[in-house]
Motif scaffolding. Structure first.
Motif, PDB file in Angstrom:
ATOM      1  N   GLN A 133      36.028  48.869  38.233  1.00 21.09           N
ATOM      2  CA  GLN A 133      37.005  49.954  38.225  1.00 21.09           C
ATOM      3  C   GLN A 133      38.371  49.473  38.706  1.00 21.09           C
ATOM      4  N   SER A 134      38.384  48.538  39.657  1.00 24.78           N
ATOM      5  CA  SER A 134      39.657  48.026  40.156  1.00 24.78           C
ATOM      6  C   SER A 134      40.439  47.312  39.056  1.00 24.78           C
ATOM      7  N   TYR A 135      39.745  46.697  38.104  1.00 24.63           N
ATOM      8  CA  TYR A 135      40.444  46.070  36.980  1.00 24.63           C
ATOM      9  C   TYR A 135      41.189  47.111  36.154  1.00 24.63           C
ATOM     10  N   PHE A 136      40.539  48.229  35.849  1.00 26.11           N
ATOM     11  CA  PHE A 136      41.176  49.261  35.039  1.00 26.11           C
ATOM     12  C   PHE A 136      42.269  49.987  35.827  1.00 26.11           C
ATOM     13  N   LEU A 137      42.106  50.128  37.131  1.00 28.76           N
ATOM     14  CA  LEU A 137      43.188  50.678  37.944  1.00 28.76           C
ATOM     15  C   LEU A 137      44.397  49.747  37.942  1.00 28.76           C
ATOM     16  N   PHE A 138      44.128  48.469  38.010  1.00 32.28           N
ATOM     17  CA  PHE A 138      45.197  47.470  37.954  1.00 32.28           C
ATOM     18  C   PHE A 138      45.897  47.515  36.602  1.00 32.28           C
ATOM     19  N   LEU A 139      45.128  47.701  35.535  1.00 29.77           N
ATOM     20  CA  LEU A 139      45.708  47.805  34.196  1.00 29.77           C
ATOM     21  C   LEU A 139      46.577  49.061  34.067  1.00 29.77           C
ATOM     22  N   ALA A 405      37.387  31.191  41.805  1.00 27.84           N
ATOM     23  CA  ALA A 405      37.582  31.325  40.353  1.00 27.84           C
ATOM     24  C   ALA A 405      38.953  31.890  40.030  1.00 27.84           C
ATOM     25  N   LEU A 406      39.398  32.871  40.816  1.00 25.38           N
ATOM     26  CA  LEU A 406      40.721  33.442  40.606  1.00 25.38           C
ATOM     27  C   LEU A 406      41.821  32.418  40.869  1.00 25.38           C
ATOM     28  N   LEU A 407      41.684  31.644  41.944  1.00 27.93           N
ATOM     29  CA  LEU A 407      42.695  30.636  42.254  1.00 27.93           C
ATOM     30  C   LEU A 407      42.788  29.589  41.155  1.00 27.93           C
ATOM     31  N   ARG A 408      41.635  29.134  40.674  1.00 32.43           N
ATOM     32  CA  ARG A 408      41.649  28.145  39.600  1.00 32.43           C
ATOM     33  C   ARG A 408      42.259  28.717  38.326  1.00 32.43           C
ATOM     34  N   ALA A 409      41.907  29.947  37.999  1.00 32.40           N
ATOM     35  CA  ALA A 409      42.467  30.568  36.794  1.00 32.40           C
ATOM     36  C   ALA A 409      43.965  30.820  36.950  1.00 32.40           C
ATOM     37  N   VAL A 410      44.389  31.190  38.161  1.00 31.28           N
ATOM     38  CA  VAL A 410      45.825  31.392  38.412  1.00 31.28           C
ATOM     39  C   VAL A 410      46.585  30.090  38.197  1.00 31.28           C
ATOM     40  N   ILE A 411      46.086  29.020  38.794  1.00 28.60           N
ATOM     41  CA  ILE A 411      46.750  27.720  38.655  1.00 28.60           C
ATOM     42  C   ILE A 411      46.801  27.309  37.194  1.00 28.60           C
ATOM     43  N   ASN A 506      39.338  38.575  33.290  1.00 31.68           N
ATOM     44  CA  ASN A 506      40.084  39.678  32.695  1.00 31.68           C
ATOM     45  C   ASN A 506      41.336  40.006  33.500  1.00 31.68           C
ATOM     46  N   VAL A 507      41.222  39.975  34.819  1.00 30.99           N
ATOM     47  CA  VAL A 507      42.396  40.250  35.657  1.00 30.99           C
ATOM     48  C   VAL A 507      43.451  39.168  35.485  1.00 30.99           C
ATOM     49  N   LEU A 508      43.018  37.918  35.401  1.00 29.21           N
ATOM     50  CA  LEU A 508      43.987  36.849  35.210  1.00 29.21           C
ATOM     51  C   LEU A 508      44.645  36.937  33.839  1.00 29.21           C
ATOM     52  N   VAL A 536      48.089  49.545  26.678  1.00 24.61           N
ATOM     53  CA  VAL A 536      47.399  50.787  26.306  1.00 24.61           C
ATOM     54  C   VAL A 536      46.285  50.492  25.309  1.00 24.61           C
ATOM     55  N   ILE A 537      46.589  49.694  24.284  1.00 24.67           N
ATOM     56  CA  ILE A 537      45.550  49.306  23.322  1.00 24.67           C
ATOM     57  C   ILE A 537      44.456  48.508  24.013  1.00 24.67           C
ATOM     58  N   LEU A 538      44.859  47.626  24.932  1.00 26.63           N
ATOM     59  CA  LEU A 538      43.885  46.796  25.636  1.00 26.63           C
ATOM     60  C   LEU A 538      42.959  47.637  26.511  1.00 26.63           C
ATOM     61  N   PHE A 539      43.480  48.716  27.091  1.00 26.78           N
ATOM     62  CA  PHE A 539      42.640  49.581  27.917  1.00 26.78           C
ATOM     63  C   PHE A 539      41.493  50.164  27.097  1.00 26.78           C
ATOM     64  N   TYR A 540      41.801  50.686  25.933  1.00 27.15           N
ATOM     65  CA  TYR A 540      40.752  51.290  25.118  1.00 27.15           C
ATOM     66  C   TYR A 540      39.807  50.235  24.553  1.00 27.15           C
TER      67      TYR A 540
END
Length: 706
Positions: A133-139, A405-411, A506-508, A536-540
């Motif tokens: 849910q936090s991913y969709f809130l972030f989106l 995983a997030l740090l590696r994907a961010v870099i 997905n967040v990255l 918006v398209i990506l959310f759906y």
């Protein structure tokens, strides 16, 4: 029996228990005593009277009486009958308070009804947990941020440019070279229909010279008695306000997320108690809402249990196992670093080849133009998959695995974008050497007659290609995979199974897309609007694939900590885009054939030129702001305010720690009362079996047992 228990409670108090725990430990004995004789309630006391302890009204007194709830209700109803009639002013105040409360509740319901994707987010959180849910809130946050950013740019740049395009004067520079001012993006002759589609995908042709890109805007200024507007200055200031607005929104959201994370951060036992005793929402009446809430609580408990299991495994390792584990982690780090270097080298070569072969037309030319985007997307897809396999050997806890995983994907993603920008910079500025093609105009005017538009086109293609890849994955991969898994029973389909919704990747993807928008907003002003439509398209698309094609993730994580980390990563992307903007504004020479800064040595030169046209009062005010008489007191007051907020945050942190310690003490008191009840039952059973008082344990033995 009651006197004996009361005497034992007094012994405990004398042995050193604090006075504030006395009422709690004697509460159980007083309740047992009250079963034989309920205390009398003063029915003649009115709400305005005070008791000896300072509490007002019978409601305070009723709470402290150990009697059944039915009797309390009857006593309350009887007391309300004897309450004197309120005056007209008091009744009007009460009715006004109730009306305001109803209006507030109605306003909250209306705001919740009009909130973007409110019901969808509730359904997602119930089925897949707070982490997803936090991913969709972030989106949703990024959609709103991009939309208001577009309104800011449209209000100060796009609409004034449309209105003032044929009105006003332009800056003129007679020293500009004629060869540097050659720029004709309009296609000559007839254009084949399918080429229009290619132009939409690549941002060339009729789209290149439009309000979408930097090169279309003029260096127009209007100076009249009733109106004064400077398009170049508005263009630069709006870009600066755009970045400041995004940073303020991110910090405000991060502050709210940090407060929640700090307030809920506690030990595992505290989390269990909070989830079990305070996690349920009693407003859930429908069966569907009840099941969603049950699933949400289930996933929260699953996260805590997984964390506790990993901690126990880490604590049980021997010294040799720990050394071997650390050695494996160091080796895997260098292996992941090698994958990053290979990906960066591929992006560098693909960008050089794409820029050299950019003159080709047709489908082949489109593929060559999208070659950097294809390589970046392939690297962002393959390298994290390999890093996930590396993470299995490293054996971190679930939360630490997500963070790594997030740090590696961010870099990987931010560095990939940095490599692309560096390659473009080296070709536009001839690697910083003002020789050859860059000697005359201080930039490569032959291959890049309007280099700002070329950079904007690259960011436009990255944004559009990211959207096309997500739609293609939904239609060509995720739906067929779900149909194969659901309709076949072979071992291969069971081994493949439905895909998991991996939140870090997905967040990255969102952070990467937003960083691209920030980087290209100076050169493509309509990019925030395009990104709003894309998200918006990506959310759906993500909602459909989550509800119909995905299964609940086996490795979940907490939504509170993940939200803070997502915003921190977003700040990293904002910083990268800010560096690119500052360098482009202050260092690189603007194109002389296009854009609002065509006759300036740098984009920043418009600020001193506009400063000279200000009134003397405004100049004195700006000089005062930049002087030591203002800056030193302002800095000192800022330090004082900062120290105040730091100390206030420290006090709040100590209060949170004290409340946590108090909760632990309350838990110990409850255990004490449970043991006391069990001991009293044993004493009653012993007395019933022996039929005499001699079998009861002495008080000293009871104290020792406690």
């Amino acid at each position: 029996m009651a006197r004996e228990l009361q005497r034992q409670g007094s012994i405990f108090v004398e042995n050193g228990y604090p006075d504030d725990h006395q009422s709690l430990r004697l509460r159980q004995m007083s309740s047992r005593m009250s079963t034989w004789n309920y205390p009398q309630y003063n029915r003649n006391q009115t709400p305005s009277e005070e008791d000896e302890s300072g509490n007002t009204g019978p409601s305070r007194e009723l709470r402290s009486i150990p009697c059944p709830m039915g009797k309390k209700r009857a006593m309350r109803q009887e007391s309300q009958r004897q309450v004197p009639v309120l005056s007209s002013m008091e009744s009007w105040k009460q009715s006004k308070t109730k009306s305001l409360r109803k209006i507030k509740n109605s306003a909250r319901e209306i705001l919740y009804f009009f909130s973007l994707w409110g019901k969808s987010l509730q359904k997602i959180g119930g089925n897949f947990g707070g982490g997803v849910q936090s991913y969709f809130l972030f989106l949703r946050f990024l959609v709103i941020l991009n939309f208001f950013s577009f309104l800011l740019i449209a209000g100060f740049v796009i609409i004034p440019s449309i209105v003032l395009r044929s009105v006003g004067t332009t800056y003129v520079n007679n020293t500009a070279q004629e060869e540097c001012a050659k720029y004709d993006p309009n296609p000559q002759g007839l254009v084949v229909f399918y080429n229009l589609f290619l132009h939409v995908l690549s941002g060339t042709g009729f789209m290149e010279y439009s309000f979408l890109f930097y090169g279309y805007y003029n260096n127009t200024r209007v100076e009249d008695e009733n109106l004064s507007y400077n398009i170049p200055l508005a263009y630069l200031c709006t870009s600066a306000f755009f970045f400041a607005f995004c940073l303020i929104c991110i910090i405000a959201r991060m502050g709210a997320a940090v407060r929640v994370a700090v307030a809920t951060a506690s030990s595992t036992v505290g989390n269990y108690s909070m989830i079990v005793f305070t996690g349920w929402d009693f407003s859930c009446l429908e069966e569907k809402a009840t099941k969603l809430k049950q699933k949400s609580l289930h996933y929260r408990l699953q996260v805590d249990l997984e964390e506790e299991r990993r901690k126990k495994q880490a604590a049980s390792l021997t010294l040799g196992q720990k050394i071997l584990l650390y050695f494996l982690r160091v080796f895997m780090f260098f292996l992941a670093l090698g994958l990053y270097v290979a990906a960066f080298y591929g992006i560098f070569e693909a960008t050089n080849f794409s820029q050299k072969e950019s003159e080709k037309e047709g489908i082949l030319g489109l593929i060559l133009e999208y070659l950097p985007s294809i390589v970046i997307t392939a690297g962002n897809f393959m390298v994290p998959l390999l890093c996930d396999q590396i993470a299995l050997v490293e054996r971190y806890s679930p939360s630490t695995t997500v963070i790594v995983a997030l740090l590696r994907a961010v870099i990987l993603r931010l560095a990939s974008l940095s490599v692309l920008l560096y390659t473009l910079w080296s070709q536009i500025t001839c690697e910083g050497n003002l020789s050859g093609p860059c000697e005359l105009c201080k930039y490569d005017h032959i291959n890049y007659p309007c280099w700002e538009t070329r950079v904007g086109q690259e960011m436009y293609k990255l944004t559009l290609f990211d959207l096309l890849i997500n739609i293609a994955m939904l239609v060509l991969v995720e739906f067929p995979r779900r149909m194969v898994v659901d309709n076949t029973s072979c071992k291969l389909s069971q081994w493949i199974d439905r895909q998991e919704f991996v939140v870090p990747s997905n967040v990255l993807g969102l952070v990467y897309g937003q960083t691209v928008v920030w980087t290209g907003a100076l050169f493509c002003p309509l990019l925030p609007l395009i990104n709003t439509i894309k998200f918006v398209i990506l959310f759906y698309c993500k909602k459909i694939t989550l509800l119909y094609n995905c299964r609940p993730a086996q490795k979940t994580f907490r939504s509170t900590t993940s939200t803070v980390f997502f915003l921190v990563v977003l700040v990293f992307g904002w910083t990268l885009a800010l560096v690119v903007m500052i360098y482009g504004v202050a260092v690189i020479h603007p194109s002389m054939g296009c854009g609002p800064f065509r006759f300036f040595s740098s984009m920043w030169s418009i600020v001193p030129a506009s400063f000279k046209n200000l009134s003397q009062v405004t100049k004195n005010f700006l000089f005062f702001i930049g002087s030591q008489a203002f800056s030193i007191p302002f800095f000192a007051s800022s330090c004082v305010v900062m120290c105040y907020f730091i100390s206030l945050a420290s006090v709040y942190g100590k209060n949170v720690d004290l409340l946590k310690a108090q909760l632990k003490l309350v838990g110990h008191d409850k255990k004490f009362l449970v043991k006391q009840i069990e001991l009293s039952r044993q004493l009653e059973m012993t007395k019933h079996n022996t039929g005499s008082q001699d079998s009861i344990l002495p008080v000293d033995n009871i104290n020792t047992t406690f």
